[in-house]
Design a protein around this motif. Structure first.
Motif, short mmCIF file in Angstrom:
data_model
loop_
_atom_site.label_atom_id
_atom_site.label_comp_id
_atom_site.label_asym_id
_atom_site.label_seq_id
_atom_site.Cartn_x
_atom_site.Cartn_y
_atom_site.Cartn_z
N ARG A 116 37.73 45.30 32.60
CA ARG A 116 38.58 44.26 32.53
C ARG A 116 39.60 44.45 33.58
O ARG A 116 40.13 45.87 33.41
N CYS A 117 39.95 43.66 34.37
CA CYS A 117 40.92 43.92 35.33
C CYS A 117 41.45 42.68 35.83
O CYS A 117 41.12 41.55 35.55
N THR A 118 42.44 42.77 36.71
CA THR A 118 43.07 41.65 37.23
C THR A 118 43.00 41.65 38.71
O THR A 118 43.20 42.56 39.38
N CYS A 119 42.64 40.68 39.36
CA CYS A 119 42.28 40.33 40.58
C CYS A 119 43.23 39.32 41.18
O CYS A 119 43.34 38.34 40.54
N ARG A 120 43.36 39.38 42.62
CA ARG A 120 44.08 38.08 43.30
C ARG A 120 42.83 37.57 44.05
O ARG A 120 42.26 38.00 44.96
N LEU A 121 42.79 36.30 43.71
CA LEU A 121 41.66 35.26 44.23
C LEU A 121 42.25 34.37 45.26
O LEU A 121 43.32 33.96 44.98
N LYS A 122 41.44 33.82 46.09
CA LYS A 122 42.02 33.03 46.90
C LYS A 122 41.18 31.77 47.02
O LYS A 122 39.94 31.77 47.19
N HIS A 123 41.72 30.43 46.58
CA HIS A 123 40.88 29.12 46.61
C HIS A 123 40.63 28.83 47.89
O HIS A 123 41.49 29.06 48.93
#
Length: 607
Positions: A116-123
């Motif tokens: 489990r981790c937190t990621c920054r996504l780009k739409h």
């Protein structure tokens, strides 16, 4: 991106992972490869997978998507059918952090249950979002079409952008001052701690300041104007660091700090302090009031290695104190030598009383010699501190501190008692050659203790005749005596104790008042005697003053001792002028009491 290993795989009621099967069309609706009772239909799982509001995908052991549900397609702005065969790590940004990447492959291989981790996504539309990504390993059992088609893991993606934004807003409120909108103490120390962590040769600088005159503004115009002033000061401080991008924080009250996280050296930090002083010199116009304040600034600049936030701020606080003590409206740069002296003063001051109780003080005695004949007439007791850390300390290192903190009363009482005890020994051993002992008394001893009672008790305990005790007070202390000090002097005189004025000629020199005091002796300050050093080029003014003082003293019935006698020529000229006794290195340095006993009965001389 941060990893969280906070649990095992999702499980169903049977204890096995509750994962949907691959998206296949109608097939056998019994559990594959086992015979036995019929199981749930695959299309039911397929329907639940597609209808789920959570963005999900099934990932094979190579990390490619076998299937994605519509929620994932919507989150990523793509047709879910077109996501098949895409690499999961590329879609949700799992490949950036090495630790996360290793954990990701470990799940696919079956080496761990969950990532489990937190990621920054780009739409694709351009906007960025934060997502919490979970990858759960799927345990496969049995054989057959379904098992063969099943993936290695289930990928779940949840948009947490709103929660992150809310947390960021709350953190901003927690880390910023509401009055000035500057970073507060908590954020300042967080940044300072981070600045001190880099390896190598990084340097850090701090300008720690508070406002001179701010309290008067607050007290006279109120806190509303005070807050407006703080806000205006913050604006000028920000302008000072605009080019360098340094951190400005309000630490509380009227205290601010400027942090240079990658300092180029002391000159950069002191130049910043100069800029702050210049910026705050201009008056502030607030709601019809023209206000003037200045700043006192403590400047510290040093290598980051081996420095702690606490140590750095202690040094900054010290330099701020120096700037105020030196006159305010200025900066002071940290000086290790000055700080060491200050720390030594604090260490000595805090342990003075205990040192008396531990018996760390010693007395040495300097002879007072008759200028006519060279006989030993008396001694002056001089206290030394045999400090366990700093060694033998002369009186100028601690007497002033003792007067400041009141320890002089306890110390003075010990010196008086020890001096009288030793003088009584000399008197008993040499009854035909009595010598007096002179003891210095601080004014605070007269005010803060019953000096008369102390002297009477000590004389009674030791058996020393009062006429063999001489108490020395400075001219400035005696000449201004009134009330209790004057009463004490008269009481001591009536007791038979001699009173001498030390360092005469450097204080008030109120000669009219001198005639009303119960004084028995004057000790001429050494500055007059030093003028006699060069017999070939004497100072006529010094000799004229000494002659006048000696004649005046004798007319008043007082004896005169010349201090700081260093040569035979000085001693002879003082004898001709009429001084009664001399004291100085020509006769002897301060010595141990045993040496005084050896001198009794022998004319004193140099060496």
């Amino acid at each position: 991106m941060r990893e969280q290993a906070d649990g095992g795989p999702l499980v169903g009621r049977s204890g096995e992972p509750a994962a949907p099967p691959p998206p296949v069309t109608d097939g056998d609706d019994r559990s594959p490869g086992r015979g036995g009772p019929p199981g749930p239909r695959l299309r039911d799982y397929h329907a639940a997978f597609n209808a789920a509001r959570t963005a999900m995908a099934l990932v094979d052991r190579d990390g490619r998507l076998l299937a994605a549900n519509p929620a994932l397609g919507s989150l990523l702005g793509a047709d879910p059918d077109r996501l098949a065969d895409r690499r999961a790590a590329d879609l949700v940004g799992l490949g950036g952090d090495e630790r996360v990447r290793d954990a990701y492959h470990d799940v696919l291989r079956g080496g761990r249950d969950r990532l489990r981790c937190t990621c920054r996504l780009k739409h694709p539309g351009g906007q960025a979002l934060w997502a919490e990504v979970t990858l759960d390993a799927l345990r496969q059992e049995g054989t057959g079409e379904a098992a063969a088609a099943a993936g290695a893991a289930l990928l779940s993606v949840e948009d947490v952008s709103e929660q992150r934004e809310l947390a960021a807003r709350l953190r901003h409120l927690q880390m910023h001052d509401p009055v000035t909108r500057l970073p507060n103490r908590a954020l300042f120390f967080e940044r300072l701690g981070a600045a001190l962590r880099p390896p190598g040769h990084a340097r850090v600088g701090i300008c720690y300041l508070d406002l001179d005159g701010f309290k008067a503004v607050n007290d006279t115009l109120g806190h509303a104007i005070g807050d407006r002033l703080l806000f205006a000061v913050a604006g000028r401080l920000l302008a000072c660091v605009a080019e360098g991008g340094h951190l400005v924080a309000r630490l509380g009250g009227d205290e601010f700090a400027l942090l240079v996280e990658e300092s180029d050296g002391t000159e950069q930090t002191t130049a910043l302090a100069d800029a702050v002083l210049a910026a705050l010199q201009r008056p502030f116009d607030l709601e019809g009031h023209r206000l003037a304040v200045s700043a006192s600034i403590g400047v510290v600049e040093r290598p980051a290695a081996g420095t702690s936030p606490t140590g750095l701020m202690q040094a900054a606080d010290t330099t701020l104190y120096w700037a105020k003590a030196d006159g305010k409206a200025r900066w002071a740069l940290f000086d290790p030598e000055r700080n060491a002296h200050r720390m030594t003063r604090q260490a000595l001051s805090s342990t003075l009383r205990q040192a008396v109780e531990r018996g760390e003080f010693r007395l040495e005695y300097q002879p007072l010699v008759a200028l006519d004949g060279g006989a030993l007439r008396g001694v002056e007791a001089l206290v030394r501190w045999d400090h366990p850390q700093f060694g033998m300390l002369a009186p100028n290192r601690f007497i002033g501190l003792a007067e400041e903190n009141g320890a002089i009363v306890q110390l003075g009482r010990w010196v008086l008692a020890e001096s009288c005890r030793r003088a009584r020994v000399w008197q008993k051993d040499h009854p035909d050659e009595p010598i007096s002992v002179s003891v210095n008394v601080a004014v605070r001893q007269v005010w803060d203790s019953d000096l008369v009672a102390d002297v009477a008790g000590i004389l009674d305990d030791t058996g020393l005749p009062p006429e063999l005790l001489q108490l020395e007070l400075t001219e400035s202390a005696v000449m201004g005596s009134a009330g209790r000090p004057l009463q004490a002097l008269h009481a001591l005189h009536e007791m038979g104790v001699r009173i001498a004025i030390d360092d005469f000629g450097t204080g008030y020199s109120n000669l009219a008042y001198l005639s009303r005091l119960p004084v028995a002796a004057l000790k001429l300050d050494g500055s007059f005697v030093r003028g006699f050093r060069d017999p070939e080029h004497p100072n006529p003014a010094d000799e004229t003053i000494v002659v006048a003082l000696v004649e005046l003293a004798h007319r008043l019935g007082l004896t005169v001792t010349a201090e700081c006698v260093e040569s035979a020529e000085q001693a002879e000229r003082l004898r001709r002028i009429g001084c009664d006794t001399g004291q100085g290195w020509f006769y002897s340095r301060p010595v141990a009491p045993e040496r005084i006993a050896e001198m009794l009965g022998t004319p004193a001389h140099s060496g």
